[in-house]
Motif scaffolding. Structure first.
Motif, mmCIF file in Angstrom:
data_model
loop_
_atom_site.group_PDB
_atom_site.id
_atom_site.type_symbol
_atom_site.label_atom_id
_atom_site.label_comp_id
_atom_site.label_asym_id
_atom_site.label_seq_id
_atom_site.Cartn_x
_atom_site.Cartn_y
_atom_site.Cartn_z
ATOM 1 N N UNK A 100 0.867 -1.172 0.000
ATOM 2 C CA UNK A 100 0.000 0.000 0.000
ATOM 3 C C UNK A 100 0.907 1.225 0.000
ATOM 4 N N UNK A 101 0.792 2.023 -1.049
ATOM 5 C CA UNK A 101 1.585 3.249 -1.183
ATOM 6 C C UNK A 101 0.674 4.440 -0.892
ATOM 7 N N UNK A 102 0.982 5.178 0.151
ATOM 8 C CA UNK A 102 0.205 6.374 0.500
ATOM 9 C C UNK A 102 0.754 7.563 -0.264
ATOM 10 N N UNK A 103 0.044 7.973 -1.328
ATOM 11 C CA UNK A 103 0.531 9.013 -2.227
ATOM 12 C C UNK A 103 -0.099 10.367 -1.915
ATOM 13 N N UNK A 104 0.724 11.411 -1.993
ATOM 14 C CA UNK A 104 0.235 12.762 -1.723
ATOM 15 C C UNK A 104 0.868 13.740 -2.698
ATOM 16 N N UNK A 105 0.028 14.597 -3.257
ATOM 17 C CA UNK A 105 0.485 15.703 -4.079
ATOM 18 C C UNK A 105 0.286 16.948 -3.222
ATOM 19 N N UNK A 106 1.357 17.504 -2.637
ATOM 20 C CA UNK A 106 1.205 18.589 -1.659
ATOM 21 C C UNK A 106 0.354 19.778 -2.115
ATOM 22 N N UNK A 107 0.542 20.319 -3.336
ATOM 23 C CA UNK A 107 -0.305 21.460 -3.710
ATOM 24 C C UNK A 107 -1.794 21.110 -3.769
ATOM 25 N N UNK A 108 -2.106 19.931 -4.300
ATOM 26 C CA UNK A 108 -3.516 19.533 -4.379
ATOM 27 C C UNK A 108 -4.080 19.200 -3.005
ATOM 28 N N UNK A 109 -3.279 18.571 -2.158
ATOM 29 C CA UNK A 109 -3.728 18.288 -0.789
ATOM 30 C C UNK A 109 -3.985 19.588 -0.038
ATOM 31 N N UNK A 110 -3.092 20.556 -0.206
ATOM 32 C CA UNK A 110 -3.253 21.848 0.452
ATOM 33 C C UNK A 110 -4.541 22.531 -0.005
ATOM 34 N N UNK A 111 -4.774 22.531 -1.300
ATOM 35 C CA UNK A 111 -5.999 23.134 -1.836
ATOM 36 C C UNK A 111 -7.242 22.459 -1.268
ATOM 37 N N UNK A 112 -7.228 21.140 -1.209
ATOM 38 C CA UNK A 112 -8.377 20.408 -0.681
ATOM 39 C C UNK A 112 -8.575 20.679 0.804
ATOM 40 N N UNK A 113 -7.489 20.733 1.567
ATOM 41 C CA UNK A 113 -7.597 20.990 3.006
ATOM 42 C C UNK A 113 -8.053 22.408 3.300
ATOM 43 N N UNK A 114 -7.681 23.340 2.439
ATOM 44 C CA UNK A 114 -8.162 24.719 2.600
ATOM 45 C C UNK A 114 -9.678 24.775 2.411
ATOM 46 N N UNK A 115 -10.194 23.916 1.558
ATOM 47 C CA UNK A 115 -11.633 23.863 1.288
ATOM 48 C C UNK A 115 -12.373 23.121 2.384
ATOM 49 N N UNK A 116 -11.811 21.997 2.826
ATOM 50 C CA UNK A 116 -12.473 21.127 3.808
ATOM 51 C C UNK A 116 -11.425 20.613 4.788
ATOM 52 N N UNK A 117 -11.324 21.250 5.935
ATOM 53 C CA UNK A 117 -10.266 20.953 6.894
ATOM 54 C C UNK A 117 -10.276 19.494 7.366
ATOM 55 N N UNK A 118 -11.438 18.911 7.515
ATOM 56 C CA UNK A 118 -11.527 17.524 7.978
ATOM 57 C C UNK A 118 -11.140 16.500 6.939
ATOM 58 N N UNK A 119 -10.841 16.936 5.737
ATOM 59 C CA UNK A 119 -10.523 16.026 4.640
ATOM 60 C C UNK A 119 -9.281 15.180 4.914
ATOM 61 N N UNK A 120 -8.487 15.583 5.872
ATOM 62 C CA UNK A 120 -7.279 14.827 6.198
ATOM 63 C C UNK A 120 -7.540 13.369 6.527
ATOM 64 N N UNK A 121 -8.756 13.042 6.956
ATOM 65 C CA UNK A 121 -9.063 11.637 7.250
ATOM 66 C C UNK A 121 -9.057 10.787 5.985
ATOM 67 N N UNK A 122 -9.169 11.421 4.824
ATOM 68 C CA UNK A 122 -9.160 10.691 3.560
ATOM 69 C C UNK A 122 -7.811 10.743 2.854
ATOM 70 N N UNK A 123 -6.820 11.337 3.494
ATOM 71 C CA UNK A 123 -5.493 11.465 2.904
ATOM 72 C C UNK A 123 -4.494 10.577 3.629
#
Length: 131
Positions: free
Chosen positions: A54-77
């Motif tokens: 299982x590879x946990x992948x993150x694109x920092x700019x897109x993750x940042x944009x999503x978290x700015x929109x929905x702070x609780x979204x971190x549970x899905x990252x």
């Protein structure tokens, strides 16, 4: 409705994992975690299991944009990509479909981010060459 984007490839398992990581990096994703499920189940349960990562992948700019929109979204990252030995001897690569995953949030402001991540994951899967 499928919740993953899928690709079956021929080749040695470790090589497919390496090619998957390289393809993720080329699309701006870093692998934050790499879970060896086979090793973990052997160590914790003394159970045999197929090679499965299982590879946990993150694109920092897109993750940042999503978290700015929905702070609780971190549970899905991070977004998970799995590589495992398929029953037919090939290697399966599956990425979570972010449009399906983010649909549970029900926030139209996230639709563009979900679509962008999906497009990048589609390119990642397409970049993993058949052997």
């Amino acid at each position: 409705m499928s919740y993953t984007l899928d690709r079956q490839v021929a080749g040695e398992f470790g090589d497919v994992v390496d090619r998957t990581v390289e393809a993720l990096e080329s699309e701006g994703f870093g692998v934050l975690c790499d879970i060896d499920v086979q090793e973990t189940l052997k160590r914790k349960l003394d159970e045999e299991f197929r090679r499965y990562r299982i590879l946990g992948a993150c694109n920092p700019p897109l993750a940042h944009e999503a978290l700015e929109t929905e702070l609780g979204l971190g549970v899905l990252l991070p977004c998970n990509v799995v590589v495992y030995e398929a029953d037919d001897g090939s290697v399966a690569v599956r990425a979570v479909d972010p449009t399906v995953m983010l649909s549970v949030v029900d926030d139209p402001e996230l639709d563009d981010v979900a679509s962008e991540v999906r497009e990048r994951f589609e390119r990642v899967l397409a970049a993993i060459p058949h052997e």
